[in-house]
Design a protein around this motif. Structure first.
Motif, PDB file in Angstrom:
ATOM      1  N   TYR A 171      67.726  21.240  24.831  1.00  0.00           N
ATOM      2  CA  TYR A 171      66.364  21.323  25.153  1.00  0.00           C
ATOM      3  C   TYR A 171      65.635  21.065  24.090  1.00  0.00           C
ATOM      4  N   LEU A 172      66.626  22.799  23.451  1.00  0.00           N
ATOM      5  CA  LEU A 172      65.662  23.868  22.517  1.00  0.00           C
ATOM      6  C   LEU A 172      65.960  24.598  21.929  1.00  0.00           C
ATOM      7  N   GLU A 173      65.893  24.667  20.504  1.00  0.00           N
ATOM      8  CA  GLU A 173      66.857  25.269  19.819  1.00  0.00           C
ATOM      9  C   GLU A 173      65.813  26.982  18.745  1.00  0.00           C
ATOM     10  N   PRO A 174      66.122  27.249  17.947  1.00  0.00           N
ATOM     11  CA  PRO A 174      65.542  28.230  17.298  1.00  0.00           C
ATOM     12  C   PRO A 174      64.967  28.355  16.231  1.00  0.00           C
ATOM     13  N   GLY A 175      63.818  27.928  15.865  1.00  0.00           N
ATOM     14  CA  GLY A 175      64.320  28.227  14.053  1.00  0.00           C
ATOM     15  C   GLY A 175      62.619  28.837  13.535  1.00  0.00           C
ATOM     16  N   SER A 176      62.010  28.241  12.568  1.00  0.00           N
ATOM     17  CA  SER A 176      61.316  28.480  11.744  1.00  0.00           C
ATOM     18  C   SER A 176      60.208  27.590  10.910  1.00  0.00           C
ATOM     19  N   ILE A 177      58.847  27.547  11.268  1.00  0.00           N
ATOM     20  CA  ILE A 177      58.024  26.529  11.293  1.00  0.00           C
ATOM     21  C   ILE A 177      56.763  26.454  11.110  1.00  0.00           C
ATOM     22  N   ALA A 178      55.840  26.265  10.712  1.00  0.00           N
ATOM     23  CA  ALA A 178      54.680  26.935   9.503  1.00  0.00           C
ATOM     24  C   ALA A 178      53.891  27.132  10.555  1.00  0.00           C
ATOM     25  N   VAL A 179      53.406  27.940  10.241  1.00  0.00           N
ATOM     26  CA  VAL A 179      51.894  28.467  11.037  1.00  0.00           C
ATOM     27  C   VAL A 179      50.776  27.068  11.397  1.00  0.00           C
ATOM     28  N   PRO A 180      50.568  26.971  12.332  1.00  0.00           N
ATOM     29  CA  PRO A 180      49.412  25.918  12.235  1.00  0.00           C
ATOM     30  C   PRO A 180      48.150  26.185  11.759  1.00  0.00           C
ATOM     31  N   THR A 181      47.395  25.521  11.909  1.00  0.00           N
ATOM     32  CA  THR A 181      46.161  25.181  11.040  1.00  0.00           C
ATOM     33  C   THR A 181      45.425  25.122  12.234  1.00  0.00           C
ATOM     34  N   PRO A 182      44.659  25.384  12.913  1.00  0.00           N
ATOM     35  CA  PRO A 182      43.658  25.191  14.088  1.00  0.00           C
ATOM     36  C   PRO A 182      42.451  23.813  13.421  1.00  0.00           C
ATOM     37  N   GLY A 183      41.975  22.688  14.604  1.00  0.00           N
ATOM     38  CA  GLY A 183      41.159  21.984  14.214  1.00  0.00           C
ATOM     39  C   GLY A 183      39.864  22.617  14.409  1.00  0.00           C
ATOM     40  N   PRO A 184      38.665  21.732  13.969  1.00  0.00           N
ATOM     41  CA  PRO A 184      37.197  21.999  14.736  1.00  0.00           C
ATOM     42  C   PRO A 184      37.532  22.783  15.951  1.00  0.00           C
ATOM     43  N   SER A 185      37.521  22.254  16.340  1.00  0.00           N
ATOM     44  CA  SER A 185      37.612  22.918  17.978  1.00  0.00           C
ATOM     45  C   SER A 185      38.214  23.811  18.600  1.00  0.00           C
ATOM     46  N   GLN A 186      39.466  24.532  17.876  1.00  0.00           N
ATOM     47  CA  GLN A 186      40.345  24.649  18.185  1.00  0.00           C
ATOM     48  C   GLN A 186      40.238  26.047  17.681  1.00  0.00           C
ATOM     49  N   VAL A 187      41.567  26.811  18.050  1.00  0.00           N
ATOM     50  CA  VAL A 187      41.687  28.498  17.502  1.00  0.00           C
ATOM     51  C   VAL A 187      43.285  28.954  17.351  1.00  0.00           C
ATOM     52  N   LEU A 188      43.540  29.083  16.811  1.00  0.00           N
ATOM     53  CA  LEU A 188      44.723  30.034  15.981  1.00  0.00           C
ATOM     54  C   LEU A 188      45.240  31.244  17.298  1.00  0.00           C
ATOM     55  N   ILE A 189      46.564  31.247  17.613  1.00  0.00           N
ATOM     56  CA  ILE A 189      46.790  32.554  18.429  1.00  0.00           C
ATOM     57  C   ILE A 189      47.857  33.156  18.010  1.00  0.00           C
ATOM     58  N   LYS A 190      47.552  35.156  17.931  1.00  0.00           N
ATOM     59  CA  LYS A 190      49.239  35.329  17.696  1.00  0.00           C
ATOM     60  C   LYS A 190      49.416  35.627  19.474  1.00  0.00           C
ATOM     61  N   VAL A 191      50.241  35.326  19.864  1.00  0.00           N
ATOM     62  CA  VAL A 191      51.093  35.191  21.398  1.00  0.00           C
ATOM     63  C   VAL A 191      51.329  36.329  21.033  1.00  0.00           C
ATOM     64  N   SER A 192      51.045  37.091  22.555  1.00  0.00           N
ATOM     65  CA  SER A 192      51.751  37.992  23.115  1.00  0.00           C
ATOM     66  C   SER A 192      52.535  37.903  23.753  1.00  0.00           C
ATOM     67  N   LEU A 193      52.155  37.394  24.933  1.00  0.00           N
ATOM     68  CA  LEU A 193      53.164  36.318  26.068  1.00  0.00           C
ATOM     69  C   LEU A 193      53.363  35.285  26.141  1.00  0.00           C
ATOM     70  N   ALA A 194      54.134  34.702  26.235  1.00  0.00           N
ATOM     71  CA  ALA A 194      53.732  33.524  27.424  1.00  0.00           C
ATOM     72  C   ALA A 194      54.817  33.128  28.440  1.00  0.00           C
ATOM     73  N   SER A 195      54.293  32.552  29.641  1.00  0.00           N
ATOM     74  CA  SER A 195      54.932  32.336  30.383  1.00  0.00           C
ATOM     75  C   SER A 195      55.392  30.913  30.510  1.00  0.00           C
ATOM     76  N   ILE A 196      56.775  31.235  31.728  1.00  0.00           N
ATOM     77  CA  ILE A 196      57.921  29.622  31.815  1.00  0.00           C
ATOM     78  C   ILE A 196      57.598  29.550  33.078  1.00  0.00           C
ATOM     79  N   ASN A 197      56.633  27.991  34.002  1.00  0.00           N
ATOM     80  CA  ASN A 197      56.735  27.494  34.735  1.00  0.00           C
ATOM     81  C   ASN A 197      57.655  25.937  34.736  1.00  0.00           C
TER      82      ASN A 197
END
Length: 345
Positions: free
Chosen positions: A32-58
Motif C-alpha cells: 500500500y505504501l512506498e518510501p520516497g521523496s516529494i516536494a514540500v507542499p505550499t500551504p493554501g490561504p487557510s492552511q499551515v505547513l507543519i514540521k512533523v514531530s510524531l505521527a499517529s497510526i489509527n
C-alpha cells in the motif's frame, strides 16, 4: 526556520478505493505504501505547513491506505491522518499566520498531505495549539480518539441509561471512554478477544468484560444484557459479534457503528426488531460530528488537553518507529496488543 524543497514520506501506491476489501489487518506496508521523496507542499490561504514531530497510526489510517475508508486515496501522496508538530509556514489569512512557531496537534483531513512525512499541510481550523503539559505522544493522538471518546460518551449520557456496550474493549478509544464512564458512575460492558485483557479493563472501570472467544460467551452475554439492560452499543467491529450483541439487547436500543474491524458479513438476525422493538442502527464519523456540532468542538478539545495534562488520560504506547524503519517494522508493531504505534520522521 529554513524549509527544504524536498522531504521524505511514505507515499500511497493505490488510487481511489479498492475493489477487493481485505479486512483491518495490515499484512505488509509494501502492498500500500512506498518510501520516497516529494516536494514540500505550499500551504493554501487557510492552511499551515507543519514540521512533523510524531505521527499517529489509527485503524482509520490502515483502512485508508487499503482503499477501504470513506475518503479516496491519491496515488503518490503521503498517508497519515493525525500528528503533532511545529507550524513553520502559513497561508495569508490571519488565523493561519497566528499559528506560526506553535506546537499543534493536527488532522490532515482531505488535504492529501498526510502526517507520515517530514512535513504536512493541514487546514488551520483542524489544528489545536497544545498546552506545554501535553506530551507529544498524547498530542499526536489528540484528535481521532480523544474527541471521539468525548463525543460518543455524550451520546451515552444523553440516552440516560447507566450501562452501555462497546466492542474492541482494549482499544485506546475504549479505554478513554471507560475512564469517562467510571468518573460519572456509568457501567461499560466491553468485549475483548483475550483473557489477559480482562483484569486491566476492569481495573480501569469496566463493569463487565466478556471474551468473545470464550465457549460460554453467548450465555454470558445474555445474562449481562438481562441484568444491565444497556440501550447504547458503540461498535468498532461489526460482523457476527456485533450481530449477536444487537440481537441480545433490549427494546429501543441504538447500534452506533464507527468502524469495521471484522470484514465478515454483518447480518441483522431479526429485522422485525427494527419495527416492533424500536431498535435503531446508525453511524458515527468524527469528521461529520465536528462539522455538525461546532459549538462542542472547543470545549471537547480543552477537556481532552486537561485530561492528558493532569494524568487522568494517557496514551498507551506500543512503539515509536523512525520513518526510515516504518516499512519494515510497522505491521509487526501494530499486531501487538493494547497500545498505539507512532511514526517519528
Amino acid at each position: 526556520m529554513t524549509v527544504p524543497s524536498e522531504m521524505k514520506a511514505l507515499l500511497l501506491v493505490g488510487d481511489g478505493y479498492t475493489r477487493t476489501p481485505s479486512g483491518s489487518v495490515l499484512e505488509a506496508m509494501e502492498l500500500y505504501l512506498e518510501p520516497g521523496s516529494i516536494a514540500v507542499p505550499t500551504p493554501g490561504p487557510s492552511q499551515v505547513l507543519i514540521k512533523v514531530s510524531l505521527a499517529s497510526i489509527n485503524p482509520s489510517d490502515v483502512a485508508f491506505i487499503k482503499g477501504q475508508y470513506g475518503q479516496p486515496r491519491a496515488k503518490g501522496q503521503p498517508a497519515g491522518f493525525e500528528g503533532v508538530g511545529t507550524v513553520v509556514a502559513s497561508g495569508d489569512e490571519p488565523y493561519p499566520k497566528s499559528l506560526i512557531s506553535k506546537r499543534v496537534a493536527f488532522a490532515t483531513g482531505v488535504s492529501n498531505w498526510g502526517s507520515w512525512a517530514e512535513y504536512a499541510v493541514a487546514e488551520a481550523a483542524a489544528c489545536i495549539p497544545l498546552l506545554d503539559t501535553v506530551r507529544d505522544e498524547d498530542g499526536a493522538a489528540m484528535i481521532v480518539n480523544p474527541i471521539t471518546a468525548l463525543a460518543m460518551f455524550d451520546i451515552v449520557k444523553q440516552e440516560g441509561e447507566k450501562a452501555f456496550v462497546m466492542t474492541a474493549g482494549a482499544s485506546q478509544l475504549c479505554k478513554l471512554i471507560i475512564g469517562l464512564a467510571r468518573e460519572e458512575g456509568f457501567r461499560p460492558i466491553v468485549t475483548v478477544r483475550r483473557d489477559d485483557q480482562i483484569a486491566l479493563l476492569k481495573e480501569l472501570g469496566a463493569a463487565h468484560v466478556l471474551n468473545e472467544k470464550a465457549p460460554d460467551f453467548k450465555a454470558a452475554l445474555r445474562e449481562v444484557m438481562k441484568a444491565e439492560q444497556p440501550r447504547i452499543f458503540l461498535d468498532a467491529v461489526t460482523g457476527p459479534l456485533a450481530s449477536a450483541i444487537f440481537d441480545a439487547m433490549p427494546k429501543r436500543s441504538r447500534w452506533i457503528i464507527y468502524g469495521r474491524l471484522d470484514p465478515e458479513a454483518t447480518v441483522i438476525r431479526e429485522p422485525g426488531q427494527l419495527i416492533f422493538q424500536h431498535k435503531h442502527i446508525e453511524g458515527f464519523w468524527l469528521s461529520e460530528w465536528m462539522r455538525q456540532f461546532r459549538d462542542r468542538r472547543g470545549p471537547a478539545i480543552l477537556e481532552a488537553q486537561k485530561r492528558f495534562s493532569d494524568g487522568r488520560w494517557s496514551t498507551d504506547v506500543t512503539a515509536v518507529v523512525p520513518l526510515a524503519e516504518a516499512m519494515a517494522r510497522v505491521p509487526a508493531e501494530l499486531a501487538k496488543p493494547n497500545g498505539k504505534v507512532f511514526i517519528r520522521p
